[in-house]
Design a protein around this motif. Structure first.
Motif, mmCIF file in Angstrom:
data_model
loop_
_atom_site.group_PDB
_atom_site.id
_atom_site.type_symbol
_atom_site.label_atom_id
_atom_site.label_comp_id
_atom_site.label_asym_id
_atom_site.label_seq_id
_atom_site.Cartn_x
_atom_site.Cartn_y
_atom_site.Cartn_z
ATOM 1 N N ARG A 1 -9.992 -0.515 -2.446
ATOM 2 C CA ARG A 1 -9.531 0.044 -3.722
ATOM 3 C C ARG A 1 -9.860 1.527 -3.843
ATOM 4 O O ARG A 1 -9.062 2.318 -4.356
ATOM 5 C CB ARG A 1 -10.157 -0.720 -4.885
ATOM 6 N N MET A 2 -11.040 1.913 -3.356
ATOM 7 C CA MET A 2 -11.445 3.309 -3.412
ATOM 8 C C MET A 2 -10.536 4.170 -2.532
ATOM 9 O O MET A 2 -10.134 5.263 -2.933
ATOM 10 C CB MET A 2 -12.902 3.452 -2.971
ATOM 11 N N ILE A 3 -10.210 3.664 -1.349
ATOM 12 C CA ILE A 3 -9.332 4.402 -0.435
ATOM 13 C C ILE A 3 -7.939 4.537 -1.038
ATOM 14 O O ILE A 3 -7.351 5.624 -1.036
ATOM 15 C CB ILE A 3 -9.293 3.732 0.948
ATOM 16 N N LEU A 4 -7.399 3.448 -1.572
ATOM 17 C CA LEU A 4 -6.075 3.499 -2.188
ATOM 18 C C LEU A 4 -6.051 4.466 -3.367
ATOM 19 O O LEU A 4 -5.104 5.229 -3.537
ATOM 20 C CB LEU A 4 -5.621 2.108 -2.628
ATOM 21 N N ALA A 5 -7.095 4.453 -4.172
ATOM 22 C CA ALA A 5 -7.161 5.358 -5.323
ATOM 23 C C ALA A 5 -7.215 6.812 -4.864
ATOM 24 O O ALA A 5 -6.524 7.675 -5.425
ATOM 25 C CB ALA A 5 -8.375 5.028 -6.187
ATOM 26 N N GLN A 6 -8.016 7.077 -3.847
ATOM 27 C CA GLN A 6 -8.123 8.448 -3.336
ATOM 28 C C GLN A 6 -6.782 8.933 -2.794
ATOM 29 O O GLN A 6 -6.431 10.101 -2.930
ATOM 30 C CB GLN A 6 -9.194 8.498 -2.239
ATOM 31 N N CYS A 7 -6.029 8.013 -2.195
ATOM 32 C CA CYS A 7 -4.717 8.357 -1.618
ATOM 33 C C CYS A 7 -3.600 8.323 -2.657
ATOM 34 O O CYS A 7 -2.458 8.684 -2.352
ATOM 35 C CB CYS A 7 -4.372 7.388 -0.494
ATOM 36 N N ARG A 8 -3.924 7.839 -3.851
ATOM 37 C CA ARG A 8 -2.928 7.672 -4.916
ATOM 38 C C ARG A 8 -1.808 6.719 -4.489
ATOM 39 O O ARG A 8 -0.624 6.983 -4.687
ATOM 40 C CB ARG A 8 -2.375 9.021 -5.362
ATOM 41 N N GLU B 1 -0.483 2.784 -4.834
ATOM 42 C CA GLU B 1 -0.620 1.582 -5.650
ATOM 43 C C GLU B 1 -0.874 0.370 -4.759
ATOM 44 O O GLU B 1 -0.328 0.257 -3.659
ATOM 45 C CB GLU B 1 0.629 1.385 -6.493
ATOM 46 N N THR B 2 -1.702 -0.541 -5.249
ATOM 47 C CA THR B 2 -2.111 -1.714 -4.479
ATOM 48 C C THR B 2 -0.927 -2.546 -4.013
ATOM 49 O O THR B 2 -0.919 -3.052 -2.887
ATOM 50 C CB THR B 2 -3.073 -2.585 -5.316
ATOM 51 N N TRP B 3 0.093 -2.671 -4.836
ATOM 52 C CA TRP B 3 1.229 -3.523 -4.479
ATOM 53 C C TRP B 3 1.905 -3.036 -3.204
ATOM 54 O O TRP B 3 2.431 -3.840 -2.432
ATOM 55 C CB TRP B 3 2.245 -3.625 -5.629
ATOM 56 N N LYS B 4 1.884 -1.727 -2.968
ATOM 57 C CA LYS B 4 2.528 -1.193 -1.754
ATOM 58 C C LYS B 4 1.832 -1.711 -0.496
ATOM 59 O O LYS B 4 2.492 -2.023 0.494
ATOM 60 C CB LYS B 4 2.531 0.335 -1.764
ATOM 61 N N LEU B 5 0.531 -1.820 -0.553
ATOM 62 C CA LEU B 5 -0.217 -2.361 0.585
ATOM 63 C C LEU B 5 0.023 -3.858 0.712
ATOM 64 O O LEU B 5 0.307 -4.367 1.795
ATOM 65 C CB LEU B 5 -1.714 -2.069 0.424
ATOM 66 N N GLU B 6 -0.083 -4.555 -0.410
ATOM 67 C CA GLU B 6 0.068 -6.013 -0.401
ATOM 68 C C GLU B 6 1.456 -6.448 0.057
ATOM 69 O O GLU B 6 1.609 -7.468 0.721
ATOM 70 C CB GLU B 6 -0.240 -6.577 -1.784
ATOM 71 N N GLN B 7 2.483 -5.681 -0.309
ATOM 72 C CA GLN B 7 3.859 -6.037 0.062
ATOM 73 C C GLN B 7 4.334 -5.308 1.318
ATOM 74 O O GLN B 7 5.511 -5.355 1.659
ATOM 75 C CB GLN B 7 4.803 -5.748 -1.114
ATOM 76 N N LYS C 1 5.038 6.190 6.153
ATOM 77 C CA LYS C 1 4.253 6.848 7.198
ATOM 78 C C LYS C 1 3.259 7.825 6.575
ATOM 79 O O LYS C 1 2.128 7.956 7.045
ATOM 80 C CB LYS C 1 5.165 7.571 8.180
ATOM 81 N N ALA C 2 3.675 8.486 5.512
ATOM 82 C CA ALA C 2 2.783 9.412 4.811
ATOM 83 C C ALA C 2 1.599 8.663 4.188
ATOM 84 O O ALA C 2 0.463 9.149 4.213
ATOM 85 C CB ALA C 2 3.546 10.184 3.745
ATOM 86 N N ASP C 3 1.866 7.480 3.631
ATOM 87 C CA ASP C 3 0.795 6.655 3.061
ATOM 88 C C ASP C 3 -0.214 6.280 4.137
ATOM 89 O O ASP C 3 -1.433 6.384 3.940
ATOM 90 C CB ASP C 3 1.360 5.364 2.448
ATOM 91 N N LEU C 4 0.286 5.836 5.282
ATOM 92 C CA LEU C 4 -0.583 5.418 6.382
ATOM 93 C C LEU C 4 -1.422 6.589 6.903
ATOM 94 O O LEU C 4 -2.613 6.428 7.181
ATOM 95 C CB LEU C 4 0.242 4.809 7.514
ATOM 96 N N LYS C 5 -0.807 7.747 6.998
ATOM 97 C CA LYS C 5 -1.523 8.937 7.449
ATOM 98 C C LYS C 5 -2.631 9.295 6.466
ATOM 99 O O LYS C 5 -3.764 9.597 6.858
ATOM 100 C CB LYS C 5 -0.550 10.100 7.611
ATOM 101 N N SER C 6 -2.307 9.249 5.183
ATOM 102 C CA SER C 6 -3.280 9.551 4.139
ATOM 103 C C SER C 6 -4.434 8.551 4.167
ATOM 104 O O SER C 6 -5.608 8.930 4.078
ATOM 105 C CB SER C 6 -2.594 9.531 2.771
#
Length: 94
Positions: free
Chosen positions: A24-31, A33-39, A44-49
């Motif tokens: 949760r801390m990593i997702l928040a720092q990267c801005r 949303e949790t649903w994007k990871l879960e689904q 590629k930008a999200d993964l890099k971040s």
């Protein structure tokens, strides 16, 4: 903020497992949303971040305890930390 500035940070999580809290801390720092990871909708930008922030988290003086549930356990753990932490956070006290 403390983690980013190299401050020793200890978190006592009495409800949330450490692994989930770190996620949760990593997702928040990267801005992200949790649903994007879960689904599995991460870009590629999200993964890099996430990789960048995860690397910083691994090198940080961050300690997450999810197995200390009594105030006496928390106190003993903090007392034994050398050097002492700059920030102590407890997410829920019963």
């Amino acid at each position: 903020m403390c983690v980013e500035n190299g401050k020793r940070t200890v978190i006592f999580s009495l409800e949330t497992p450490a692994k989930l809290l770190l996620r949760r801390m990593i997702l928040a720092q990267c801005r992200i949303e949790t649903w994007k990871l879960e689904q599995r909708k991460l870009t590629k930008a999200d993964l890099k971040s996430m990789a960048l922030v995860s690397g910083k988290a691994r090198r940080a003086a961050l300690f997450i305890h999810d197995n200390k549930h009594e105030l006496s356990e928390i106190t003993a753990t903090v007392s034994g930390m050398k050097p002492p932490p700059d920030l102590i956070a407890v997410d829920y006290v019963q």
